[in-house]
Scaffold this motif. Structure first.
Motif, mmCIF file in Angstrom:
data_model
loop_
_atom_site.group_PDB
_atom_site.id
_atom_site.type_symbol
_atom_site.label_atom_id
_atom_site.label_comp_id
_atom_site.label_asym_id
_atom_site.label_seq_id
_atom_site.Cartn_x
_atom_site.Cartn_y
_atom_site.Cartn_z
ATOM 1 N N SER A 103 0.825 -1.202 0.000
ATOM 2 C CA SER A 103 0.000 0.000 0.000
ATOM 3 C C SER A 103 0.864 1.259 0.000
ATOM 4 O O SER A 103 0.578 2.224 -0.725
ATOM 5 C CB SER A 103 -0.920 0.004 1.227
ATOM 6 O OG SER A 103 -1.616 1.229 1.352
ATOM 7 N N PRO A 197 -3.840 -6.909 -3.670
ATOM 8 C CA PRO A 197 -3.790 -6.107 -4.894
ATOM 9 C C PRO A 197 -3.929 -7.003 -6.113
ATOM 10 O O PRO A 197 -3.677 -8.206 -6.059
ATOM 11 C CB PRO A 197 -2.402 -5.474 -4.825
ATOM 12 C CG PRO A 197 -1.581 -6.472 -4.061
ATOM 13 C CD PRO A 197 -2.525 -7.069 -3.041
ATOM 14 N N GLN A 201 -2.129 -3.931 -10.483
ATOM 15 C CA GLN A 201 -1.700 -2.932 -9.500
ATOM 16 C C GLN A 201 -0.236 -3.141 -9.113
ATOM 17 O O GLN A 201 0.530 -2.179 -8.987
ATOM 18 C CB GLN A 201 -2.591 -2.996 -8.262
ATOM 19 C CG GLN A 201 -3.976 -2.425 -8.481
ATOM 20 C CD GLN A 201 -4.879 -2.633 -7.290
ATOM 21 O OE1 GLN A 201 -4.904 -3.714 -6.679
ATOM 22 N NE2 GLN A 201 -5.644 -1.620 -6.938
#
Length: 278
Positions: A103, A197, A201
């Protein structure tokens, strides 16, 4: 004891050494106690930051904090780097810490020179991992009924790190982690298990990256093969090779000097990378 108020919480942190900054993000539980020996060996060439994640061990639990997200945890890491004026840094995410690092790399790449993902716990990407999750859920539920969060945490640590590593842990460190069971299982686990993800991504992460996996976890019949396979999945998505470390999931506890000898040049190479624009 150093603490700092960031992102609506208070974090305990430890700093060692001088040189390019490196932050270690622990998985579950998120205690900085996984890193002092590693940090001591790296302190001759790096400024090493480790911290207790929010609500964990020496970082107090925020009032009314009953749920979290991977993005919230990544925002804590980002705010800590900024508050200590250590960005851009190399970030190292171990196990569930690798999810937090994902992230951070996707959403705040300008804070990073590089990212090291050590067996990131994307357990749902393989059938073996999904079976492990189901088994752990049963083990945790049974342990909760018999001995509450401390027993559930002990069994979780014995699964992830091995009985020998668990028995050899510093008693104060182990006691802190046993006290963290309520946070890990009651607040964090849903977020950790639900974060995944897409390959697209991952492929769009622009931060120079390295993925590590334990050599003892490589074979499909290994007890923690699911973590090695998760690392391989992440490496494929990032378009980078997987680099093996000695031992299983916690080489800093079982093969410290050999592990640091592998990690040091990786950190040095990433630290020399140019920061990525947001």
């Amino acid at each position: 004891m150093a603490t700092i108020a960031v992102n609506g919480t208070t974090l305990y942190y430890e700093l060692r050494g001088e040189g390019p900054p490196v932050v270690f993000i622990s998985g579950g539980p998120g205690d900085a106690g996984f890193w002092p020996e590693t940090a001591d060996l790296l302190a001759d060439g790096f400024t090493v930051l480790s911290y207790d994640r929010r609500g964990t061990s020496r970082s107090p639990r925020p009032e009314g904090w009953t749920s979290t997200s991977i993005d919230e945890q990544a925002d804590d890491a980002a705010a800590l780097l900024e508050a200590l004026d250590l960005a851009p840094a190399v970030a190292y995410g171990h196990s569930a810490g690798g999810l937090i690092l994902t992230s951070l790399a996707m959403r705040r790449p300008e804070l990073l020179r590089g990212a090291v993902f050590h067996e990131p716990a994307f357990l749902t990407v393989t059938p073996e991992g999904r079976a492990v999750i189901e088994g752990l859920q049963g083990t945790v539920a049974d342990a909760m009924a018999r001995g509450g969060p401390p027993l559930a945490m002990e069994l979780f640590l014995r699964w992830a790190d091995g009985d020998e590593v668990y028995e050899a842990m510093d008693p104060a460190f182990r006691a802190r982690m046993l006290d963290d069971g309520e946070v890990l299982f009651g607040v964090e686990m849903e977020a950790l298990m639900g974060y995944l993800p897409t390959p697209d991504q991952l492929s769009r992460i622009t931060v120079p990256s390295v993925v590590l996996g334990g050599a003892e976890n490589r074979e499909p019949d290994a007890r923690l093969y699911c973590l090695y396979a998760a690392g391989q999945w992440a490496a494929d998505g990032l378009g980078v090779p997987l680099v093996e470390t000695p031992g299983a999931h916690l080489p800093q506890a079982t093969h410290l000097r050999e592990y640091v000898a592998i990690v040091r040049p990786i950190l040095a190479r990433l630290a020399a990378s140019a920061p990525v624009e947001a």
